[in-house]
Design an enzyme around this catalytic site. Structure first.
Site, PDB file in Angstrom:
ATOM      1  N   ARG A   1       0.867  -1.181   0.000  1.00  0.00           N
ATOM      2  CA  ARG A   1       0.000   0.000   0.000  1.00  0.00           C
ATOM      3  C   ARG A   1       0.901   1.227   0.000  1.00  0.00           C
ATOM      4  O   ARG A   1       2.104   1.134   0.115  1.00  0.00           O
ATOM      5  CB  ARG A   1      -0.913   0.002   1.235  1.00  0.00           C
ATOM      6  CG  ARG A   1      -0.189  -0.347   2.515  1.00  0.00           C
ATOM      7  CD  ARG A   1      -0.690   0.381   3.718  1.00  0.00           C
ATOM      8  NE  ARG A   1      -0.535   1.814   3.613  1.00  0.00           N
ATOM      9  CZ  ARG A   1       0.616   2.451   3.826  1.00  0.00           C
ATOM     10  NH1 ARG A   1       1.723   1.786   4.122  1.00  0.00           N
ATOM     11  NH2 ARG A   1       0.667   3.763   3.718  1.00  0.00           N
TER      12      ARG A   1
ATOM     13  N   ALA B   1       0.852   5.179  -2.137  1.00  0.00           N
ATOM     14  CA  ALA B   1       0.794   5.537  -3.550  1.00  0.00           C
ATOM     15  C   ALA B   1       2.085   5.228  -4.306  1.00  0.00           C
ATOM     16  O   ALA B   1       2.046   4.589  -5.369  1.00  0.00           O
ATOM     17  CB  ALA B   1       0.414   7.011  -3.702  1.00  0.00           C
TER      18      ALA B   1
ATOM     19  N   ASP C   1      -2.728  10.332  -2.296  1.00  0.00           N
ATOM     20  CA  ASP C   1      -3.039   9.239  -3.218  1.00  0.00           C
ATOM     21  C   ASP C   1      -3.425   9.739  -4.599  1.00  0.00           C
ATOM     22  O   ASP C   1      -3.287   9.015  -5.575  1.00  0.00           O
ATOM     23  CB  ASP C   1      -4.157   8.378  -2.633  1.00  0.00           C
ATOM     24  CG  ASP C   1      -3.657   7.530  -1.478  1.00  0.00           C
ATOM     25  OD1 ASP C   1      -3.268   6.382  -1.724  1.00  0.00           O
ATOM     26  OD2 ASP C   1      -3.625   8.028  -0.341  1.00  0.00           O
TER      27      ASP C   1
ATOM     28  N   ASN D   1      -6.252  11.957   0.280  1.00  0.00           N
ATOM     29  CA  ASN D   1      -5.328  11.229   1.138  1.00  0.00           C
ATOM     30  C   ASN D   1      -6.148  10.433   2.147  1.00  0.00           C
ATOM     31  O   ASN D   1      -7.380  10.475   2.151  1.00  0.00           O
ATOM     32  CB  ASN D   1      -4.367  12.202   1.840  1.00  0.00           C
ATOM     33  CG  ASN D   1      -3.210  11.468   2.510  1.00  0.00           C
ATOM     34  OD1 ASN D   1      -2.556  10.644   1.890  1.00  0.00           O
ATOM     35  ND2 ASN D   1      -2.973  11.754   3.771  1.00  0.00           N
ATOM     36  N   LYS D   2      -5.462   9.710   3.001  1.00  0.00           N
ATOM     37  CA  LYS D   2      -6.131   8.864   3.973  1.00  0.00           C
ATOM     38  C   LYS D   2      -7.182   9.641   4.756  1.00  0.00           C
ATOM     39  O   LYS D   2      -6.983  10.793   5.131  1.00  0.00           O
ATOM     40  CB  LYS D   2      -5.096   8.272   4.927  1.00  0.00           C
ATOM     41  CG  LYS D   2      -5.669   7.389   6.033  1.00  0.00           C
ATOM     42  CD  LYS D   2      -6.547   6.255   5.506  1.00  0.00           C
ATOM     43  CE  LYS D   2      -5.800   5.325   4.588  1.00  0.00           C
ATOM     44  NZ  LYS D   2      -6.655   4.231   4.067  1.00  0.00           N
TER      45      LYS D   2
END
Length: 312
Positions: free
Chosen positions: A44, A46, A215, A225-226
């Site tokens: 995991r 990017a 990402d 993003n997260k």
């Protein structure tokens, strides 16, 4: 240690689902195995997904159906599709050319992460910085060093890091499981923080800078993003703390005009109602589980890539 690499005709990668309890390197020889590793988050981050995509084209050995399946395995992270495309562009030249292109993606990522670390550390002001992060953006999210955590590592090497406040990152705890593991290995001072405590600590003056990865970055600078990143950006803006995105140029997607055009992956209920097979919610509980959020460009202080600093 490399998170992902090409070794003797196969992909080798760290199985991140087992960390921090066990460090296991998987040897992957088929696209089906690689797609499974991508979907279950064994690999995991990017940049690492970009490398996985490129190396997966080599494993596909010209099978375009397998290449398409790999390219679509994670919809939000643009780097996966980008890595696939970088290697697939050489299919007409033969397998050795595809492998050479994939290895360039790997090597370019290593160089980019070091450059981002230097550029990001140069950008931030102060000698004893207290930095907040979310999710994992270190070497485990790339090949080596990482993006936002690569900046942290450079600050630490320069003697300018006071502490890292690590958000746990529910529901899969990438911050608690992975970022703390990496910071301990680099002997950088850090403390773990509950996700909901991040904005409160920003408001209380406990943080000098927020560093996050990405990402996908839309053409206008909106950044996916997260999940939890948007809340930190709001808290940072209110507190007058710089909110800095660190990501390679490959994460910028000019075909995506704004953040509203970014497909946000819903990971399903299982990750929320249970953790590592242990149920934490009543049987039959329904859940909504967006894996990412989008921070509007006007909340971002700067985007640091390997080539430039962008002021959205």
């Amino acid at each position: 240690m490399r998170t992902i690499d090409w070794v003797d005709g196969a992909v080798e990668l760290v199985d991140q689902t087992l960390l921090p309890d066990k460090l296991l390197v998987l040897r992957i020889a088929t696209v089906r195995e690689l797609v499974d590793a991508v979907r279950r988050l064994a690999v995991r981050g990017a940049p690492a997904l970009g490398v996985a995509g490129a190396l997966g084209v080599v494993l596909a050995d010209g099978d375009r159906a397998q290449i398409a399946e790999l390219r679509a395995a994670r919809p939000t992270a643009v780097n996966l599709a980008w890595g696939v495309d970088q290697a697939a562009a050489h299919l007409h030249e033969g397998r050795e050319a595809v492998l050479a292109a994939a290895l360039r993606v790997r090597d370019d990522d290593i160089a980019a992460c070091r450059a981002m670390g230097e550029r990001g550390a140069d950008l931030l002001e102060g000698d004893r910085l207290r930095v907040m992060t979310v999710c994992n953006s270190g070497g485990l999210a790339a090949v080596e060093r990482g993006t936002a955590l690569g900046v942290v590592q450079t600050l630490h090497e320069r003697g300018r890091l006071a502490e890292v406040l690590v958000l746990e990152t529910r529901p899969l705890l990438q911050g608690a499981r992975l970022t703390t593991w990496e910071l301990a290995r680099m002997e950088a001072p850090h403390r773990l923080v509950a996700d909901a405590a991040g904005p409160y600590l920003l408001a209380g003056g406990e943080v000098d800078a927020v560093l996050v990865g990405a990402d996908r970055i839309a053409a206008n600078g909106d950044t996916a993003n997260k999940i939890g990143s948007y809340a930190l950006a709001l808290g940072a803006e209110r507190a007058g703390v710089p909110f800095v995105v660190v990501a390679p140029e490959a994460t910028i997607d000019p075909r995506t005009p704004t953040g509203s055009h970014i497909e946000i992956e819903d990971r399903g209920a299982d990750e929320l109602v249970a953790f590592r097979g242990v149920r934490v919610a009543p049987e039959g509980t329904q859940a909504l589980n967006p894996a990412f959020d989008v921070t509007p460009h006007d909340l971002i202080t700067a985007i640091v890539t390997e080539k430039r600093v962008i002021r959205p």
